[in-house]
Design a protein around this motif. Structure first.
Motif, PDB file in Angstrom:
ATOM      1  N   GLN A 128      47.248  30.045  62.094  1.00 31.00           N
ATOM      2  CA  GLN A 128      45.897  30.542  61.477  1.00 31.00           C
ATOM      3  C   GLN A 128      45.072  31.359  62.457  1.00 31.00           C
ATOM      4  OE1 GLN A 128      46.919  27.303  62.509  1.00 31.00           O
ATOM      5  NE2 GLN A 128      45.095  26.173  62.676  1.00 31.00           N
ATOM      6  N   PHE A 129      45.422  31.394  63.753  1.00 31.03           N
ATOM      7  CA  PHE A 129      44.791  32.290  64.711  1.00 31.03           C
ATOM      8  C   PHE A 129      45.453  33.371  64.878  1.00 31.03           C
ATOM      9  CE2 PHE A 129      43.878  27.752  65.630  1.00 31.03           C
ATOM     10  CZ  PHE A 129      42.656  27.561  65.256  1.00 31.03           C
TER      11      PHE A 129
ATOM     12  N   LYS B 273      44.388  36.468  60.649  1.00 33.68           N
ATOM     13  CA  LYS B 273      43.172  36.848  60.567  1.00 33.68           C
ATOM     14  C   LYS B 273      42.900  38.137  60.054  1.00 33.68           C
ATOM     15  CE  LYS B 273      41.149  33.592  63.079  1.00 33.68           C
ATOM     16  NZ  LYS B 273      40.204  32.917  62.445  1.00 33.68           N
TER      17      LYS B 273
ATOM     18  N   GLU C 178      42.407  37.196  56.402  1.00 34.15           N
ATOM     19  CA  GLU C 178      41.300  36.409  56.164  1.00 34.15           C
ATOM     20  C   GLU C 178      40.033  37.527  56.399  1.00 34.15           C
ATOM     21  OE1 GLU C 178      38.444  33.610  58.971  1.00 34.15           O
ATOM     22  OE2 GLU C 178      40.542  33.253  58.980  1.00 34.15           O
ATOM     23  N   HIS C 179      39.936  38.483  56.959  1.00 38.88           N
ATOM     24  CA  HIS C 179      38.836  39.333  56.840  1.00 38.88           C
ATOM     25  C   HIS C 179      39.132  40.372  55.645  1.00 38.88           C
ATOM     26  CE1 HIS C 179      38.052  38.039  60.997  1.00 38.88           C
ATOM     27  NE2 HIS C 179      36.786  38.530  60.749  1.00 38.88           N
TER      28      HIS C 179
ATOM     29  N   THR D 185      42.507  33.608  52.488  1.00 37.92           N
ATOM     30  CA  THR D 185      42.517  32.344  53.495  1.00 37.92           C
ATOM     31  C   THR D 185      43.951  32.141  53.782  1.00 37.92           C
ATOM     32  OG1 THR D 185      42.825  30.700  51.782  1.00 37.92           O
ATOM     33  CG2 THR D 185      40.444  31.153  52.274  1.00 37.92           C
ATOM     34  N   TYR D 186      44.030  31.457  54.909  1.00 38.72           N
ATOM     35  CA  TYR D 186      45.357  31.069  55.605  1.00 38.72           C
ATOM     36  C   TYR D 186      46.214  30.214  54.493  1.00 38.72           C
ATOM     37  CZ  TYR D 186      48.950  29.728  58.649  1.00 38.72           C
ATOM     38  OH  TYR D 186      50.079  29.583  59.352  1.00 38.72           O
TER      39      TYR D 186
END
Length: 365
Positions: free
Chosen positions: A322-323, A328, A331-332, A336-337
């Motif tokens: 998720q990182f 990411k 996400e932006h 969402t993940y």
């Protein structure tokens, strides 16, 4: 109540990116909705043995909390436990496979070919896109044919280096000069990559790269910003906002990616709007050039002196925690993940259904 999908999550593998795969798989399984999915963990050891169900979970120790492992146990069908040389993949027992395998034997088309023969839907690129995307020497030729600009490079076999090292060194020095980057052609996560500033360092870099692969790629050094774009979809893929990597080391190597934690992701990248749009368009072109499906992360250089965009490489199963940059970026971009994991499973099923409509027999009309 609708039947839950049985999702086999493949992780580990005989690869230099074994540890990265464990972290990615842990994140994927953690994101899965207990009400929608039954998880079938399948771990592949570095020796190539397959571990099923609860037997696979110890591989994830240190990658996820014990409470999460306990939750995963509750999400597993009781029938899939034990240790096997090779698990039996049955369409009636597995609805879809999520191969969270990076690098050799996972991202190179080998596991994809096995799943095609087993006739099971799977997340991500097919055999061709996986193998072409994995081989930097081949993918560069495909991208050149598609008219995508790239940095100058040379490629050769380990056998060429053994047969006539002096000729290889002379070619690199003549065509590229110093500094240059030396890479195994078929590996990811910056494993085996070195920056060489002189002949002595070049010889060491070639020895390191050839320890990982029989094919080697050497690229010119480009003073540039490193920018990445995430692609998601099948025949009509979409591209995320671009993100920039500011490495903690001299270049974005394995340590900078996974160990020291000091590298910075700038999402979205601070770019003019037209440059961002050009990057997104080129990412989709690269994805389509290798006949990608599901997901890919496309990496670019933007030259600091001229602003020219150069395609670096494509990753058909990028780091997937998720990182990680891929997650990411989406996400932006508004996903969402957990939604990303759901979407990839949906795309896998759609691709399987489409392929199922194709004829596999021949009958004279």
């Amino acid at each position: 109540m609708s039947k839950k999908l049985r999702v086999a999550v493949l992780f580990g593998g005989k690869s230099g990116e074994h540890e990265v795969s464990l972290a990615s798989a842990s994140s994927v399984m953690k994101a899965m909705d207990h009400d929608k999915y039954d998880i079938i963990p399948i771990g592949i050891t570095q020796e190539g043995s397959f571990l099923l169900g609860q037997a696979a979970l110890p591989m994830l120790e240190g990658k996820t909390e014990q409470a999460e492992i306990n939750r995963l146990q509750q999400m597993m069908p009781a029938v899939t436990t034990g240790t096997h040389a090779l698990p039996a993949f049955h369409r009636e027992e597995i609805d879809v496979v999520f191969p969270v395998l990076h690098g050799t034997y996972g991202e190179d088309g080998t596991i994809q070919g096995f799943l095609e023969i087993a006739n099971i839907p799977y997340v991500g690129a097919g055999v061709l896109a996986s193998s072409v995307g994995m081989d930097k020497a081949v993918s560069k030729k495909v991208f050149a044919e598609a008219g995508l600009p790239q940095a100058n490079y040379v490629s050769f076999l380990k056998a060429d280096l053994v047969r006539n090292q002096e000729a290889v060194l002379a070619r690199i020095e003549t065509e590229l000069g110093y500094p240059c980057f030396v890479k195994p052609a078929n590996l990811g996560s910056s494993v085996g990559i070195s920056k060489a500033k002189n002949r002595e360092e070049l010889i060491e870099a070639l020895a390191l790269a050839s320890a990982y692969d029989r094919k080697i790629v050497v690229e010119e050094f480009v003073p540039a910003h490193e920018v990445e774009v995430a692609v998601l979809g099948n025949d009509e893929p979409e591209a995320s906002v671009p993100g920039e990597i500011v490495s903690s080391n001299e270049f974005y190597d394995y340590k900078a990616k996974y160990i020291d934690g000091k590298s910075v992701m700038r999402i979205p990248a601070e770019l003019p709007q037209d440059t961002a749009e050009q990057l997104r368009e080129m990412a989709i072109r690269a994805f389509k050039a290798i006949d990608g499906s599901g997901l890919a992360r496309v990496d670019f250089f933007i030259r600091k002196d001229t602003g020219e965009i150069l395609l670096n490489e494509i990753n058909t199963m990028p780091g997937f925690t998720q990182f990680s940059m891929y997650a990411k970026l989406w996400e932006h971009s508004g996903l969402t993940y957990a939604e990303l994991v759901d979407k990839l499973i949906q795309l896998a099923l759609e691709r399987y259904e489409e392929k199922s409509q194709l004829r596999t027999d021949f009958a004279a009309e």
